[in-house]
Structures are given as structure tokens and as C-alpha cells.
Write an enzyme that holds these catalytic residues in place. Structure first.
Site, PDB file in Angstrom:
ATOM      1  CG  ASP A 287      -1.787   1.175   1.363  1.00  9.34           C
ATOM      2  OD1 ASP A 287      -1.801   1.981   0.423  1.00  9.34           O
ATOM      3  OD2 ASP A 287      -2.467   1.304   2.384  1.00  9.34           O
ATOM      4  CG  LEU A 423      -6.867  -3.577   6.351  1.00 10.76           C
ATOM      5  CD1 LEU A 423      -8.136  -2.835   5.962  1.00 10.76           C
ATOM      6  CD2 LEU A 423      -6.756  -4.900   5.593  1.00 10.76           C
TER       7      LEU A 423
END
Length: 530
Positions: A287, A423
Site C-alpha cells: 500500500d 488497513l
């Protein structure tokens, strides 16, 4: 003189001990009082070596100062030779022992021992550990390799056709940061290039090995803090070129391979093509908000700091907001590196100054030594260790180099693991106030008959009316955050939260706002959105 609870480097005789302990067949006789024998613990407890360092102390006490301490030293030298039968001996004084000025070198050389005796004169109150290690290694190389030096003005003979090139690996010592594994990794890398290793020194070498240093075609310098002085002398006397690139990180390892191949006259293409590092792909595949733009501060020895800054900025995508070193001898290299990242270099051996600098920069990751690990824990900032001095956990049982392609893999894992994934942070933010997921909730698999464990939650404690940020602590006139403003700030996504905090504090300071409220937060947002 400065009293402190922490020092990045010990006195120079500890550096000499690192060289002696890394070698075999060498013994160090140290003219020192009883209190200076603490250094044994560095190798047996911290580095977890299975044997004591090859060091004999005279351990004179206060009552001996009225007698002949010189004779005490000579007795210690004679006993050490008879007990250990080393190939060579080095002698010197600790910082305290140097005050009585007994001249250990002259005393030992006058004893007529049948092995080389090298005097190591270290200015204990002007220099420190790394300088002491470099000076000790240089004196050993000069004393043991010097007799086989070619006549002045002679040219180095060409290598015979069909003979594999040879090099020396210089710099690894005892108590170094991952030196053991770095040597294994670089030796394997050189082998893939078709280059043999003549001698690795100091670590693993004997005094007899040092006499063969001149047989190599060139030298590989892994740790300039330790080996640059000796490598320069070998270049001047034996006409051996030496490497300048430190192979830490993917790009630096590729440049190192090209540099070594040019010195050895071999083809680097097959090894470059077989790049086994996963760092490049991994840093692109995770990410982007998890890594890109993370504010990082780097501190340690110059070799690892310069390499870490390049990896952080170019290979992982962090934003380097500060770099520094405790080694003043390599201040020039740090200043040059700081220009690349448009930051102010921090050159100091005061850990309190380092802590204040980290708090002021509001960083999201710290890369440093064992002390930066302690500092980061106090400040609540993620940290990874990249440089000596380090503690027990950074001498792992597993294979964990810092150099070469495998070292790049290790670095990626080590640096990224302390960070909270995007996350993960979102989930914690979403569910931290949920009645089912709070700390006091009963585990669902236990049923309703079980009571929840008694946990003191943060919400049960009285909340202060204002929370002071690190930047507010740093300056007396900075604004403080009201509790409701802090709560509102936490609603902002984590990857822009730091920027929002900095902009709001800047807006408050420019407009004379003493306490940042929710209204101030949104006024700042409107101001910087224009």
C-alpha cells in the site's frame, strides 16, 4: 568532562579490544586498573561470544600506585605470553592507566619476547572507540605487512593469465553491527564474480594472515570507520586500489558489483542479471500510503546512515527529514549527504540532543542505534536499529546481513515491520469504540456466563483539558491542543494526519492562537486550501 548515562562510543582501548577479539592468535595486554575490566561483558554478554576476549589486564589497585607499576605490567606481559603463546601481541593503556605514564610499548619491547610486540598508543581523552579500532588495525597492518612491501618506486606485477583475481576484505571486527553475516554475504557475492578472497581482516585473521595482505590485487573496504586508514596505506605501499562503494541497498550493491568487476577485470553482467533482492518489488507492491512519504530520521555511524538515507529515499519512498552521526571524524560525509535531502545534519554524541531533535521533527519512523530505540519508545515512535552500538537482540542467531542483495531483503523487513499498516490502522480506528471490540468486552467464544477481565481502560481515566504535542514541549510559545480538537484530528486519515497537525500548529502560531480548538483546525484547513 561530561557526566552521562549513555555513550555512543567507548574509549579508544575498547576499539583496540574489538580488533584483538575479532582476530585469532593475537593477544592484547592492557595496563589498566581493576575497574576497567568491564569491557569483557561487551563481548560475552552483548555479542554472546563463547569465549572471553584475548585481553590481559594488569588490574593495578590504589595500593600499587606507591610501588613499581611498571614491573607489574612487565609481569603481566610475560605471564600472558607463557599462558596463551600468541603469534603476536599488542600492548597499551586504558584511559585511566595512561595517567600514570608507564610507557607500556617501551616496556614490552624491551623484554625481548620471541613474537612481534606492537605498541598501540591511543589518546584516551581526545579520541573514541571507532578511531581506536582504526588506529589499532592500521598499526597491525603496518607492522606485520610492512616487511614484505616492495621497494619504493617499483610497479605492481601484472596478474598471470588464467589466474583468478584475489582481494582482501577489510573492516569487520568483533562487536560490529552484523559484521559476521556481512562477510558471508560479500564473500559469496565475490565468489559469483570469480574473485577469491585472500584475507578477511581483522575478523577471523591471524597475525600470519596479515603478512599476506600484499598478495591481493585490490582491497574491499566494508567499514571505512575501521579500514579506510589501513586501506590507504596498502594503496600507497603495495599499490592496491580499494573500493569506495558500500554495498548496502540494491542500488549500492549493483554499483559495488560494477566497481569490483572493473578492479578485477571480470564481467559483472551475469551477477547483475541474477539480482535476488525482493526489496524493489516489495516496496512497489505494498500500500503506497503505508510507506510513501513517511517522515524518517536516521542516526548512527556515518557508513550506515548515508546508506540508510539512500535506501529510505530512493528505494522505499520515505521522506528523509533528518540525518546525523555521533562520529565527528566522518562529519564531512554526513554533511554532504544532508545536502542531497535538504536537511540540517546533526553531528553530536549527546543523546539528549538527539532526542530533542527527534521530538521537534515529528517523525513517523526512526532508524538509529540502541539509544534511538529507547528514545523512540519514550516518544511512541516506531524504530528500527541500523547501526552500532546495539544490544543483545541485534546479534541474532539467524543469518541477517545488511550488505548485498540478501541484506536489502533483511533491511526491508526490519524497517517496515515496526510501522502500522494502513488497513490495520483503519480497522483500529473503526472498531476501537465498538462495544464488542473494546478491551473490557467478554470474548464471544466464552458465552455470557464469564466475566470480562478487569482492564483499566484509557477512557476511564480523567482526561486533561489540553494535550501538549512534542512540538509544544519543544518551544514555550507553541500552541496546545484542546481535547476535542485532538479527537477531531483523529478522524482525519492517518496518511495526511501528520501534515494536518503541522499545518494547524503553524496556522495557530502565525495567528497567535494559544489553544487549538476544533474551530482552529477547520480555519487552518480553509487557510491552506486556498
Amino acid at each position: 568532562m561530561q557526566l552521562t548515562v549513555w555513550t555512543y562510543e567507548g574509549p579508544p582501548h575498547v576499539g583496540a579490544m574489538r580488533v584483538a577479539t575479532g582476530m585469532e592468535g593475537l593477544h592484547y595486554v592492557l595496563h589498566a586498573p581493576q575497574g576497567d575490566t568491564y569491557a569483557d561483558l561487551l563481548f560475552t554478554m552483548i555479542e554472546r561470544r563463547d569465549r572471553r576476549p584475548p585481553v590481559t589486564y594488569t588490574t593495578f589497585a590504589a595500593r600499587d600506585l606507591g610501588g613499581d607499576t611498571a614491573e607489574l605490567f612487565k609481569t603481566a606481559v610475560q605471564n600472558a605470553y607463557e599462558r596463551f603463546r600468541p603469534q603476536a601481541m599488542i600492548v597499551g593503556a586504558s584511559c585511566t592507566g595512561s595517567l600514570i605514564q608507564d610507557d607500556p610499548g617501551g616496556l614490552a619491547k624491551g623484554m625481548g619476547l620471541p613474537v612481534p610486540v606492537i605498541a598501540i598508543d591511543l589518546p584516551a581523552y581526545q579520541r573514541k572507540e571507532n578511531w581506536g579500532a582504526a588506529e589499532t588495525f592500521y598499526q597491525l597492518v603496518r607492522a606485520l605487512a610492512g616487511p614484505s612491501a616492495p621497494p619504493p618506486g617499483s610497479k605492481r606485477p601484472e596478474r598471470a593469465p588464467g589466474v583468478r583475481p584475489k582481494c582482501n576484505i577489510l573492516g569487520p571486527t568483533a562487536l560490529g553491527f552484523r559484521h559476521r553475516d556481512d562477510v558471508i554475504e560479500i564473500t559469496a557475492l565475490l565468489g559469483k564474480l570469480g574473485i577469491d578472497v585472500n584475507v578477511t581482516a581483522p575478523m577471523g585473521a591471524t597475525p600470519a594472515d596479515l603478512t599476506r595482505l600484499g598478495e591481493a590485487d585490490f582491497n574491499v573496504v566494508l567499514y571505512p570507520e575501521i579500514a579506510s586508514q589501513a586501506a590507504s596505506w596498502l594503496h600507497r605501499i603495495f599499490h592496491q586500489p580499494f573500493t569506495k562503494t558500500i554495498p548496502i541497498g540494491v542500488s549500492a550493491t549493483r554499483e559495488f558489483i560494477e566497481e569490483v568487476a572493473a578492479l578485477a577485470g571480470v564481467d559483472a553482467a551475469p551477477v547483475l542479471k541474477a539480482n535476488s533482492s525482493r526489496l524493489t518489488w516489495f516496496s512497489h507492491s505494498v500500500d503506497s500510503t503505508y510507506l510513501t512519504g513517511k517522515r524518517v530520521f536516521i542516526f548512527g555511524d556515518a557508513t550506515h546512515v548515508v546508506a540508510a538515507a539512500r535506501i529510505a529515499s530512493d528505494e522505499i519512498g520515505f521522506k528523509v527529514v533528518g540525518i546525523g552521526t555521533y562520529s565527528r571524524e566522518f562529519g564531512r560525509e554526513i554533511r554532504e549527504a544532508a545536502k542531497l535531502y535538504d536537511v540540517e545534519p546533526l553531528i553530536t554524541d549527546d543523546y539528549l540532543e538527539v532526542e530533542a531533535h527527534i521530538a521537534e521533527l515529528q517523525v513517523e519512523l526512526v532508524l538509529g542505534t540502541q539509544m534511538e530505540r529507547h528514545i523512540s519508545k519514550r516518544l511512541g515512535v516506531p524504530c528500527a536499529v541500523i547501526s552500532a552500538p546495539v544490544h543483545i537482540q541485534d546479534y541474532p542467531a539467524r543469518y541477517a546481513p545488511q550488505m548485498g542483495f540478501e541484506g536489502a531483503n533483511v533491511i526491508f523487513d526490519t524497517w517496515v515491520h515496526p510501522l502500522m499498516m494502513g488497513l490495520e490502522e483503519h480497522l483500529l480506528a473503526m472498531f476501537k469504540d465498538d462495544f464488542e471490540f473494546k478491551d473490557g468486552a467478554v470474548p464471544s467464544h466464552l458465552g455470557v456466563g464469564h466475566s470480562a477481565p478487569a482492564v483499566q481502560t484509557a477512557s476511564s481515566e480523567p482526561q486533561p483539558s489540553a494535550i501538549e504535542t512534542p512540538s509544544a514541549a519543544a518551544t514555550e510559545t507553541a500552541a496546545v491542543w484542546a481535547a476535542d480538537a485532538e479527537k477531531e484530528l483523529r478522524k482525519i486519515p492517518f496518511f495526511v494526519r501528520g501534515k494536518a497537525r503541522r499545518n494547524t500548529e503553524r496556522f495557530a502560531n502565525e495567528n497567535g492562537v494559544a489553544t487549538i480548538t476544533v474551530e482552529t483546525l477547520y480555519d487552518a484547513k480553509a487557510h491552506f486550501s486556498r
